[in-house]
Design a protein around this motif. Structure first.
Motif, PDB file in Angstrom:
ATOM      1  N   SER A  30       0.846  -1.083  -0.379  1.00  0.00           N
ATOM      2  CA  SER A  30      -0.018   0.363  -0.021  1.00  0.00           C
ATOM      3  C   SER A  30       0.788   1.554  -0.035  1.00  0.00           C
ATOM      4  O   SER A  30       0.137   2.489  -0.395  1.00  0.00           O
ATOM      5  CB  SER A  30      -0.755   0.362   1.141  1.00  0.00           C
ATOM      6  OG  SER A  30      -2.405  -0.660   1.158  1.00  0.00           O
ATOM      7  N   GLN A  31       2.254   1.243   0.026  1.00  0.00           N
ATOM      8  CA  GLN A  31       3.280   2.271  -0.125  1.00  0.00           C
ATOM      9  C   GLN A  31       3.459   2.720  -1.284  1.00  0.00           C
ATOM     10  O   GLN A  31       3.127   1.812  -2.236  1.00  0.00           O
ATOM     11  CB  GLN A  31       4.667   1.683   0.502  1.00  0.00           C
ATOM     12  CG  GLN A  31       4.659   1.198   1.928  1.00  0.00           C
ATOM     13  CD  GLN A  31       4.187   2.690   2.588  1.00  0.00           C
ATOM     14  OE1 GLN A  31       5.029   3.309   3.144  1.00  0.00           O
ATOM     15  NE2 GLN A  31       3.747   2.091   2.980  1.00  0.00           N
ATOM     16  N   PRO A  32       3.057   3.927  -1.401  1.00  0.00           N
ATOM     17  CA  PRO A  32       3.281   5.010  -2.669  1.00  0.00           C
ATOM     18  C   PRO A  32       4.619   4.432  -3.397  1.00  0.00           C
ATOM     19  O   PRO A  32       5.516   4.309  -3.034  1.00  0.00           O
ATOM     20  CB  PRO A  32       3.564   6.423  -2.561  1.00  0.00           C
ATOM     21  CG  PRO A  32       2.829   6.356  -1.147  1.00  0.00           C
ATOM     22  CD  PRO A  32       2.956   4.959  -0.728  1.00  0.00           C
ATOM     23  N   LEU A  33       4.191   3.664  -4.985  1.00  0.00           N
ATOM     24  CA  LEU A  33       5.228   3.886  -6.076  1.00  0.00           C
ATOM     25  C   LEU A  33       6.520   5.048  -6.389  1.00  0.00           C
ATOM     26  O   LEU A  33       6.222   6.008  -5.776  1.00  0.00           O
ATOM     27  CB  LEU A  33       4.724   3.328  -7.411  1.00  0.00           C
ATOM     28  CG  LEU A  33       3.943   2.023  -7.287  1.00  0.00           C
ATOM     29  CD1 LEU A  33       3.529   1.968  -8.854  1.00  0.00           C
ATOM     30  CD2 LEU A  33       4.623   1.021  -7.161  1.00  0.00           C
ATOM     31  N   ASN A  34       7.357   4.436  -6.535  1.00  0.00           N
ATOM     32  CA  ASN A  34       8.827   5.540  -6.836  1.00  0.00           C
ATOM     33  C   ASN A  34       8.481   5.667  -8.016  1.00  0.00           C
ATOM     34  O   ASN A  34       9.386   5.839  -8.795  1.00  0.00           O
ATOM     35  CB  ASN A  34       9.969   4.440  -6.317  1.00  0.00           C
ATOM     36  CG  ASN A  34      10.205   4.018  -4.721  1.00  0.00           C
ATOM     37  OD1 ASN A  34       9.829   4.605  -3.680  1.00  0.00           O
ATOM     38  ND2 ASN A  34      10.496   3.166  -4.769  1.00  0.00           N
TER      39      ASN A  34
END
Length: 330
Positions: A30-34
């Motif tokens: 669920s972390q934002p993509l780089n």
């Protein structure tokens, strides 16, 4: 502590570990993509979710390939990604991206088909758009669709059309054609019935002339009234845009006296009545003006060279306006 209690404890610990592991996994995916700017990604037919994960890893959008692969194993429905072109946006997580591809929410592209342009202009736009498949835009297709045979002039509704990558350009043409047909028929049924048109198609022809004569919304119905009045009196329309259309590729930006005398099917300085086909793609507003002209006695108009026109009921006043706004400008 007996064996059952030990077994029960181990089960509870295993469940807790699994819950903790799944929670950790979901936090990771669920972390934002780089990603700092929108990126276009195309998944071709036959390619699978592993192609997406490889692309993300190769472009350093994800730091670990382990979590996404585990997620897909645990939730196999996320592997059912659909082919298409998608836009990966900053702030999007791998989980959101997978859900988007599973839902097939492709990036939409657009093409603006502008009123007043000709079919040949639109055809060039459609054929040159990099996201459209224009291979089907053949002469046979055009002849099949066009009721007048060989040209779609006037028959397509101007608008901005949205589509997915690789869409068959014929779908855009069919959609625009259907919309104009429906709109024209409704306008014809609800418009003024006391008009010198033999058919809705003649109203469409008139609408195309109105479209080329003025870009001012407030003038369209007034321009229509002038042409309707001239038709009723048996006067020639004498409108330059029809002459230009009839000249085709020979038009170099100027109309000369000899051009006004040239006998073509579209030279309304020579022929009486309307030309045989529309001369451009009219807007919905011009179609409405064609079937709802204002009530007036005006027979002439001349450009003020600022987009507006001077209207006259008689030739003397018209000639005066021509001298003021045209001859004195040269």
């Amino acid at each position: 502590m007996n064996k059952f209690k030990w077994f029960l404890l181990l089960v509870v610990l295993a469940l807790l570990a699994m819950a903790w592991g799944y929670r950790t996994l979901m936090q990771q995916v669920s972390q934002p993509l780089n990603l700092t700017e929108p990126t276009e990604f195309t998944l071709k037919r036959g390619q699978h979710v592993n192609h997406l994960l490889h692309y993300l890893r190769a472009n350093d959008m994800i730091s670990s390939r382990f979590a996404p692969r585990v997620l897909v194993k645990l939730r196999p429905e996320l592997a059912r990604v659909k082919a298409g072109t998608y836009e990966i946006e900053p702030g999007m997580s791998i989980l959101q991206l997978l859900n988007m591809l599973v839902a097939g929410k492709e990036k939409l592209f657009s093409i603006q088909l502008v009123e007043g342009f000709r079919w040949r202009d639109w055809l060039a736009q459609l054929r040159n758009h990099p996201k459209l498949d224009s291979s089907g835009l053949t002469e046979d297709f055009i002849r099949q669709l066009d009721p007048q045979g060989g040209s779609l002039e006037g028959w397509l509704m101007p608008d901005t059309y949205h589509f997915a990558n690789g869409t068959d350009a014929r779908e855009i043409v069919r959609q625009a054609y259907k919309r104009m047909q429906q709109f024209l028929q409704q306008a014809w049924l609800t418009g003024n019935t006391d008009l010198p048109y033999a058919s809705a198609y003649e109203a469409l022809i008139m609408a195309s002339i109105i479209e080329k004569e003025t870009g001012l919304a407030e003038e369209r119905s007034r321009i229509a009234a002038v042409f309707v009045n001239r038709l009723r009196k048996g006067m020639r329309l004498q409108t330059d845009p029809t002459v230009i259309y009839g000249m085709g590729e020979a038009f170099d930006g100027n109309i000369r006296r000899k051009d006004l005398r040239e006998a073509t099917a579209y030279n309304t300085y020579v022929i009486k009545g309307l030309p045989p086909t529309p001369i451009a793609m009219p807007s919905a507003a011009s179609v409405m003006a064609a079937v709802n002209p204002i009530d007036s006695d005006e027979l002439y108009f001349v450009s003020r060279n600022d987009g507006s026109h001077v209207f006259s009921t008689n030739l003397a006043d018209h000639n005066k306006a021509v001298r003021e706004y045209q001859l004195n400008q040269k």
